[in-house]
Design a protein around this motif. Structure first.
Motif, PDB file in Angstrom:
ATOM      1  N   GLU A   1       0.834  -1.201   0.000  1.00 46.16           N
ATOM      2  CA  GLU A   1       0.000   0.000   0.000  1.00 46.16           C
ATOM      3  C   GLU A   1       0.872   1.256   0.000  1.00 46.16           C
ATOM      4  O   GLU A   1       0.632   2.185  -0.780  1.00 46.16           O
ATOM      5  CB  GLU A   1      -0.940   0.004   1.215  1.00 46.16           C
ATOM      6  N   VAL A   2       1.904   1.257   0.839  1.00 45.72           N
ATOM      7  CA  VAL A   2       2.792   2.427   0.887  1.00 45.72           C
ATOM      8  C   VAL A   2       3.509   2.600  -0.454  1.00 45.72           C
ATOM      9  O   VAL A   2       3.595   3.703  -0.999  1.00 45.72           O
ATOM     10  CB  VAL A   2       3.801   2.284   2.043  1.00 45.72           C
ATOM     11  N   ALA A   3       4.019   1.505  -1.012  1.00 47.96           N
ATOM     12  CA  ALA A   3       4.724   1.591  -2.300  1.00 47.96           C
ATOM     13  C   ALA A   3       3.802   2.131  -3.382  1.00 47.96           C
ATOM     14  O   ALA A   3       4.177   3.024  -4.158  1.00 47.96           O
ATOM     15  CB  ALA A   3       5.270   0.219  -2.689  1.00 47.96           C
ATOM     16  N   LEU A   4       2.588   1.607  -3.453  1.00 45.77           N
ATOM     17  CA  LEU A   4       1.646   2.049  -4.489  1.00 45.77           C
ATOM     18  C   LEU A   4       1.286   3.521  -4.311  1.00 45.77           C
ATOM     19  O   LEU A   4       1.295   4.290  -5.278  1.00 45.77           O
ATOM     20  CB  LEU A   4       0.383   1.177  -4.447  1.00 45.77           C
ATOM     21  N   ARG A   5       0.994   3.927  -3.092  1.00 47.38           N
ATOM     22  CA  ARG A   5       0.635   5.333  -2.867  1.00 47.38           C
ATOM     23  C   ARG A   5       1.807   6.245  -3.215  1.00 47.38           C
ATOM     24  O   ARG A   5       1.635   7.285  -3.845  1.00 47.38           O
ATOM     25  CB  ARG A   5       0.192   5.550  -1.417  1.00 47.38           C
ATOM     26  N   ASN A   6       3.032   5.831  -2.818  1.00 50.33           N
ATOM     27  CA  ASN A   6       4.194   6.672  -3.127  1.00 50.33           C
ATOM     28  C   ASN A   6       4.444   6.760  -4.624  1.00 50.33           C
ATOM     29  O   ASN A   6       5.062   7.702  -5.099  1.00 50.33           O
ATOM     30  CB  ASN A   6       5.450   6.125  -2.425  1.00 50.33           C
ATOM     31  N   LEU A   7       3.983   5.760  -5.369  1.00 54.36           N
ATOM     32  CA  LEU A   7       4.171   5.792  -6.825  1.00 54.36           C
ATOM     33  C   LEU A   7       2.902   6.284  -7.523  1.00 54.36           C
ATOM     34  O   LEU A   7       2.735   6.100  -8.728  1.00 54.36           O
ATOM     35  CB  LEU A   7       4.613   4.412  -7.329  1.00 54.36           C
ATOM     36  N   GLY A   8       2.011   6.901  -6.753  1.00 51.16           N
ATOM     37  CA  GLY A   8       0.908   7.641  -7.372  1.00 51.16           C
ATOM     38  C   GLY A   8      -0.391   6.878  -7.580  1.00 51.16           C
ATOM     39  O   GLY A   8      -1.242   7.316  -8.347  1.00 51.16           O
TER      40      GLY A   8
END
Lengths: 321, 321
Positions: A282-289
């Motif tokens: 979730e953090v990775a996806l949010r950080n990548l937009g």
């Protein structure tokens, strides 16, 4: 409509065995799990393992319909069932079911055991991909994936040893791709110079993880992996943070590549995995937009129940016998 | 000019020990190699290992100047010598030499032992990189790298467990980056599901390798790695070709990323490595549009001789004492 018949859903993978006794509405009446994955079944004696795991359920349900998914249907499993090519919906999958002729059928003459096919897809021309087991989670999650209308497209990521990114539209899995992220993480932490730097702290979605995600997304994975070592040497990465950083590098690389690979990248990605892994993704996806929708991963039984319902449709059974 | 003094060049790395007795002109008079890398020296007793390896040479050359490079100068080695930051030329490197105070100096009072620093660089802001040992190969190869004029830029790739890509200009290493290609290949073939598919055939620069290079260069490394498995399952990749294919995926990813990362990508890349590895990298580089110049990798002794010459310049020694 046929009379309700008890359904037993079995998700039998490489390293685990999960069974669900389902009621006529698909609700779980009982469930059990063990570590008797197909690679741990002594001598490949699946019939004995099966009897030991759920023989008592069969005694109680002599007319049960057992539907099994996962690596049990692979070449290394009990009976190989060919992959169904994508796009594939639940009816196509049900049409690919194979009935198992098993040694104990004389003891439980009313019980039928069926094995679900896996799915195959092309991630690029000539580049095949396969899954076995995850498709039942995807079909089980369909109601949550396509709540906005059955024609709606959705993309679901199932993080794990071999992460799957599947595209869904109109109730069918239209394609998918596999990323070896979890296994590469395991071998690097277990057997590489990076593993020797690590302390026991598990990977967390912290600032080190986020740094890793940003670097992994840049693309030069084999270079940024080495930075987990050079930064420790130079004192800019504490040894206690190496797991988070390495996890970020790999997940960032996977997520960035997967989003690039999608023909129709959606604004939102659905996540279907263990809670700790979902938190990292979730953090990775949010950080990548990307926006994220976290779903319950324990839905394979629901997918298997949907397949069983199609089996209970007499036409389907008649066609396949 | 000082009187000629015998020089002994030692390249002491993680897994091997190499020594060269050099004449006044730098020509190799004698050489020996063993597997006594720093990780294999019992109890970290480097003095004993050193005496066993080349004690007889010191008896014959009581005024020898010994210059050592490689992991022997790391925290895990005999004496830690700080890295020299890039850009770094031979004079700067020589200024970073540290003299070893060793237990046998009373036995050979005329022998001096010096340890060469490694190099450090930033591959991106805040992202440090390091090398120890390879810098002596690069400096040893300088005459071949910059034959066109000392101000000429060149890029040299040293393939291996941790491949190095270094930029050279005006006799200095201006920067470099490390790719963990060889180690990732080793852990995947030794410990992953891909390794279990492989037969004994070694990686070769064949059509499977070239397919791997093209796919690895596309960028989604964690996805294309899984294709080594799915293609075997689907019968489009023979098990005997998995090593070549996997090697191609990783080298293709490295080479493509390294060429992208270069600030000044040259038309030609110099290769400095073991012949079998150079052959693979040559094919990958040519397939990705680069001309290749293969150099002899056994040039560390020449680099060390150049450093020793600067030590033999009395001013330098006086400055450092």
């Amino acid at each position: 409509m046929t009379a309700p018949r008890p359904v037993i859903a079995v998700d039998w993978g490489t390293s685990s065995f999960r069974a669900y006794a389902l009621g006529p509405d698909g609700a779980t009446q009982d469930h059990r799990a063990s570590e008797s994955g197909i690679l741990r079944v002594a001598g490949g004696d699946f019939a004995t393992a099966f009897r030991q795991q759920i023989g008592d359920w069969l005694d109680e349900r002599p007319d049960a319909l057992v539907v099994m998914s996962g690596m049990i249907g692979s070449r290394q499993g009990w009976m190989e069932v060919p992959y169904c090519p994508c796009p594939c919906d639940l009816s196509m999958l049900a049409a690919g079911l194979k009935r198992l002729d098993w040694p104990d059928s004389a003891h439980w003459p009313g019980v039928e055991v069926w094995v679900v096919p896996g799915l195959s897809a092309e991630t690029a021309p000539g580049l095949p991909d396969v899954m076995r087991g995850e498709e039942m989670q995807i079909f089980g999650a369909l109601p949550d994936l396509s709540a906005e209308g059955s024609g709606e497209r959705a993309v679901v990521c199932l993080p794990g040893t071999h992460s799957k990114w599947a595209s869904v539209a109109g109730g069918a899995v239209t394609g998918f791709a596999t990323y070896m992220t979890g296994e590469v993480y395991d071998v690097l932490q277990g057997h590489s110079i990076l593993g020797r730097l690590m302390t026991a702290e598990p990977a967390a979605a912290d600032a080190w993880f986020e740094q890793g995600v940003a670097l992994g997304a840049e693309g030069a994975l084999l270079r940024v992996l080495f930075s987990a070592r050079s930064r420790v040497l130079s004192g800019t990465l504490p040894e206690s943070a190496v797991r988070s950083y390495l996890s970020g590098l790999l997940i960032g690389h996977e997520v960035s590549a997967a989003l690039c690979d999608l023909e129709y990248p959606p604004a939102q990605i659905a996540l279907l995995g263990a809670p700790a892994l979902e938190a990292l993704y979730e953090v990775a996806l949010r950080n990548l937009g990307c926006d994220v929708k976290r779903l319950d991963a324990e839905v394979a039984a629901q997918g298997l129940f949907q397949v069983a319902r199609r089996l209970l449709d007499g036409d389907t059974i008649a066609r396949m016998r």
